[in-house]
Enzyme design. Structure first.
Site, short mmCIF file in Angstrom:
data_model
loop_
_atom_site.label_atom_id
_atom_site.label_comp_id
_atom_site.label_asym_id
_atom_site.label_seq_id
_atom_site.Cartn_x
_atom_site.Cartn_y
_atom_site.Cartn_z
N SER A 3 54.07 37.20 30.75
CA SER A 3 53.04 38.14 31.16
C SER A 3 53.29 39.54 30.63
O SER A 3 53.34 39.77 29.43
CB SER A 3 52.91 38.12 32.69
OG SER A 3 51.79 38.85 33.10
N ASP A 35 46.58 42.70 30.01
CA ASP A 35 48.02 42.64 29.72
C ASP A 35 48.27 41.55 28.67
O ASP A 35 47.33 40.86 28.26
CB ASP A 35 48.82 42.43 31.00
CG ASP A 35 48.65 41.06 31.63
OD1 ASP A 35 47.61 40.43 31.38
OD2 ASP A 35 49.54 40.63 32.38
N ASP A 70 49.28 38.52 28.37
CA ASP A 70 48.77 37.15 28.51
C ASP A 70 47.37 37.12 29.12
O ASP A 70 46.86 36.06 29.46
CB ASP A 70 49.74 36.28 29.31
CG ASP A 70 49.80 36.67 30.78
OD1 ASP A 70 49.64 37.87 31.09
OD2 ASP A 70 50.04 35.78 31.62
N ASP A 92 45.95 37.93 31.92
CA ASP A 92 45.60 37.52 33.29
C ASP A 92 45.43 38.71 34.23
O ASP A 92 45.04 38.53 35.39
CB ASP A 92 46.60 36.50 33.85
CG ASP A 92 47.99 37.07 34.08
OD1 ASP A 92 48.28 38.18 33.59
OD2 ASP A 92 48.80 36.39 34.74
N ARG A 93 45.71 39.91 33.74
CA ARG A 93 45.55 41.10 34.58
C ARG A 93 44.71 42.13 33.83
O ARG A 93 44.61 42.11 32.61
CB ARG A 93 46.90 41.69 34.96
CG ARG A 93 47.79 40.67 35.66
CD ARG A 93 48.94 41.32 36.38
NE ARG A 93 49.67 42.26 35.56
CZ ARG A 93 50.45 43.22 36.05
NH1 ARG A 93 50.57 43.37 37.35
NH2 ARG A 93 51.11 44.02 35.25
N GLU A 128 45.25 40.72 44.08
CA GLU A 128 46.52 41.32 44.46
C GLU A 128 46.57 42.72 43.86
O GLU A 128 45.99 42.97 42.81
CB GLU A 128 47.71 40.48 44.00
CG GLU A 128 47.81 40.27 42.52
CD GLU A 128 48.98 39.37 42.13
OE1 GLU A 128 49.68 38.87 43.04
OE2 GLU A 128 49.20 39.17 40.93
N SER A 141 48.54 44.45 42.22
CA SER A 141 49.10 44.68 40.89
C SER A 141 48.11 44.23 39.81
O SER A 141 48.43 43.43 38.95
CB SER A 141 50.44 43.96 40.74
OG SER A 141 50.31 42.59 41.06
N LYS A 158 44.61 34.65 38.84
CA LYS A 158 44.10 35.93 38.36
C LYS A 158 43.67 35.79 36.91
O LYS A 158 44.24 35.02 36.15
CB LYS A 158 45.14 37.03 38.53
CG LYS A 158 46.50 36.78 37.91
CD LYS A 158 47.45 37.92 38.27
CE LYS A 158 48.84 37.70 37.70
NZ LYS A 158 49.57 36.62 38.40
#
Length: 646
Positions: A199, A356, A358, A360-361, A458, A460, A472
């Site tokens: 990540s 990010d 990968d 996912d955020r 979440e 973050s 996510k």
């Protein structure tokens, strides 16, 4: 038994437990009975023939990691050998995460093979149709020359273990966002899946994230049972090293096109204003932080009817060295978004979206009227997403739709803003333990009961819009925020202005989150044990500075003073430290350890009722409480903690 290539004799495994280990360079038999030896805490080294050393290391097929162990042996670095070889990686946040390199506490060819063999054994026991349904494997673009470890190579080895055992493997032919793996597990009916990624971690790290058949990250007891299975079969099987099986086995399928097309089609289910998107003049800049996100975010914007966002050219293509940022984590804010903000100013783009590595955020920044940029926190974005997803549901639901059937979720260390919105609007809000593995599993449970889940998050910067992916997802979140910004522009509003409106209606929720670095597990344990015996044995603090504590919840021990039986409703999580304090003034503060990094994190939020809108007063009170939390409870100077900004 000596393990292949490393001369390693296990007696017991698991995180925090040492293995008896023997490094033999002399002409010894393969069975060794000396568990502890003088001066080396379990590492016996005898210096005789170079030939034996070569025989010992021969089965370690990765030449680079073999050389690392050889070098340590030759240089007499017994302590480092012991650290590398006498402790095994354990499953943390739904899998493994560590630095790449040689040793059983590192991510490398052998530890990935061993982990996959354990997973194979566990799945074989649990699914009679394992060899019919198959397994999904994806990977990002991380890599390290010094250990010859790359995500793609580790993914090939993961697939090889399963293919050699006649298990069909859905192996993506190129890098994909992490959300594609849980999505594929559900779409293809696979029993499980693995994503090779670390990540947003530092460039030296990699990871092994495991998803169950429900499309959610694994939770207990699966993780513990997999560990047991790994320890039962630590020696690589015949065929496990053969990464070329991915290219030759008829059991390997490439799901890339099917999954990508299906994902983009499902994405349109949460597109509510396509006609506005098509006509929009609003420009967006996207940075993928040298990771996998560029191609997929471009496709997602097209699926919503947008022109593709403007990419940051220096960060568009994969780069395992993350050469333009000190830290590949968009959550760090303006300091790591510098290139994207300057490009946006040049191009006249008001909104920046950052996925990010990968994907996912998601981080979001918006230029304000004064020219300054506001980088939204995860909690602020959640307020916007929560308002948006509920508003869109309300406008598009059928006349007989029941708001009491609607849910939103958040981890317990995240903002309580969704709770405030739920109380006013009539839908349900639930909390889970930190980590999307808990959210994903609970969402699947709710869906199976016929409930409708609109959003989960979440703090973050992890967001789940809709339920196509039970994890996510930065790709979907990026395009949803773009549609939201486009809609608000038509209303004469910015994202920042709408955020204030939300707080005015549902109550200000002002939060601050940060962390201290601590590399000594004993220090961390001492800090939390002191809190559990603050005013005597088994007595938690009753105040923090001038602020009285109303309730204490400790999910490490299962204690919750707000419950009649003093037992926490959330599951006990003994593997990490987490204590939450609820104050008389409405503030909620949590201290917890990170599952993947050497951090003690603190989360504090002032939850005001609607009408209490003097933000400066609320912020001042929150800051004073945080100062007390740090000074009285963490004692950084005494405990040698390093603050995040240092």
């Amino acid at each position: 038994m000596l393990l292949p290539g490393l001369g390693f004799c296990p007696s017991s495994g698991g995180k925090g437990r040492e293995w008896n280990c023997v490094i033999c360079l002399g002409k010894a038999s393969s069975r060794v009975s000396a568990p502890h030896t003088e001066g080396l805490g379990g590492v016996l080294v005898t210096r005789q023939s170079h030939q034996w050393r070569q025989e010992l290391l021969k089965p370690l097929l990765n030449q680079k990691t073999k050389e690392q162990i050889e070098s340590l042996l030759q240089d007499g670095k017994h302590r480092e050998l012991r650290e590398r070889l006498c402790c095994r990686l354990s499953f943390g946040t739904a899998g493994l995460r560590s630095a790449m390199g040689a040793g059983f506490c590192y991510i490398n060819d052998l530890t990935v093979i061993q982990s996959t063999q354990g997973i194979y054994k566990y799945l074989e026991r649990n699914f009679s149709d394992f060899k019919q349904r198959g397994f999904v494997v994806g990977y990002d673009t991380r890599g390290q020359v010094t250990s010859n470890c790359s995500s793609k190579k580790l993914a090939k080895l993961t697939a090889a273990v399963l293919l050699a055992k006649d298990v069909p493997v859905y192996f993506f032919s190129t890098y994909v966002p992490t959300p594609f793996v849980p999505y594929a597990v559900q779409q293809l009916g696979a029993v499980a899946g693995v994503m090779i990624t670390a990540s947003h971690n530092r460039k030296e790290d990699n990871g092994y994230k495991v998803y169950w058949e429900n499309g959610a990250q694994i939770t207990s007891p699966h993780d513990k049972e997999i560990i047991k299975c790994i320890e039962e079969c630590v020696e690589p099987w015949s065929g496990s090293w053969n990464e070329n099986l991915v290219d030759t086995s008829p059991l390997r399928q490439d799901p890339l096109q099917k999954i990508c097309d299906s994902y983009m089609e499902d994405l349109t289910k949460i597109c509510y204003h396509r006609e506005l998107n098509v006509q929009s003049t609003l420009k967006f800049v996207h940075t993928s932080f040298h990771g996998v996100g560029h191609d997929y975010v471009q496709l997602a914007f097209r699926a919503f009817g947008f022109q593709p966002p403007i990419p940051v050219p220096e960060q568009k293509d994969p780069d395992p060295d993350f050469s333009t940022v000190k830290c590949p984590n968009p959550e760090e804010g303006e300091s790591v978004l510098e290139l994207s903000l300057r490009l946006a100013e040049k191009e006249g783009a008001r909104v920046v979206v950052a996925t990010d590595p990968d994907a996912d955020r998601l981080a979001v920044a918006e230029q304000q009227d004064n020219g300054c940029w506001k980088v939204f926190t995860g909690n602020e974005l959640a307020a916007l997403f929560g308002w948006w997803m509920f508003s869109c549901w309300k406008e598009n639901c059928s006349q007989d739709a029941d708001v009491g059937n609607v849910y939103m979720l958040a981890t317990t260390v995240s903002s309580k803003i969704l709770r405030a919105i739920a109380l006013k609007e009539g839908f349900h809000f639930e909390e889970t333990l930190p980590g999307f593995k808990w959210i994903g599993s609970r969402v699947k449970n709710l869906l199976d009961k016929g409930k409708e889940v609109l959003f989960a998050f979440e703090e973050s910067i992890g967001f789940m819009c809709g339920t196509s992916v039970l994890d996510k997802d930065g790709v979907s979140a990026a395009v949803v925020i773009a549609e939201m910004a486009t809609y608000l522009q038509g209303q004469g509003l910015t994202l920042a202005q709408k955020l204030i409106d939300i707080y005015e209606i549902y109550g200000y929720h002002i939060s601050k989150t940060s962390y201290f670095l601590c590399y000594e597990p004993a220090t961390i344990k001492r800090i939390f044990e002191r809190l559990r015996n603050f005013e005597g044995p088994e007595s938690y603090p009753r105040c923090c500075g001038a602020y009285s504590i109303l309730h204490v919840r400790d999910v490490t021990t299962g204690y919750d003073s707000s419950q009649l039986n003093h037992k926490a409703v959330l599951p006990v999580s003994k593997s990490s430290q987490m204590i939450t304090f609820t104050f008389q003034n409405g503030c909620v503060a949590t201290l917890r350890t990170s599952g993947t990094e050497p951090k003690i994190k603190y989360y504090a939020e002032m939850c005001a009722l609607p009408g209490h809108s003097d933000r400066s007063v609320l912020e001042e009170e929150l800051q004073k409480l945080i100062e007390g939390l740090i000074g009285d409870f963490l004692e950084p100077a005494k405990n040698g903690l390093t603050w995040r900004s240092a």
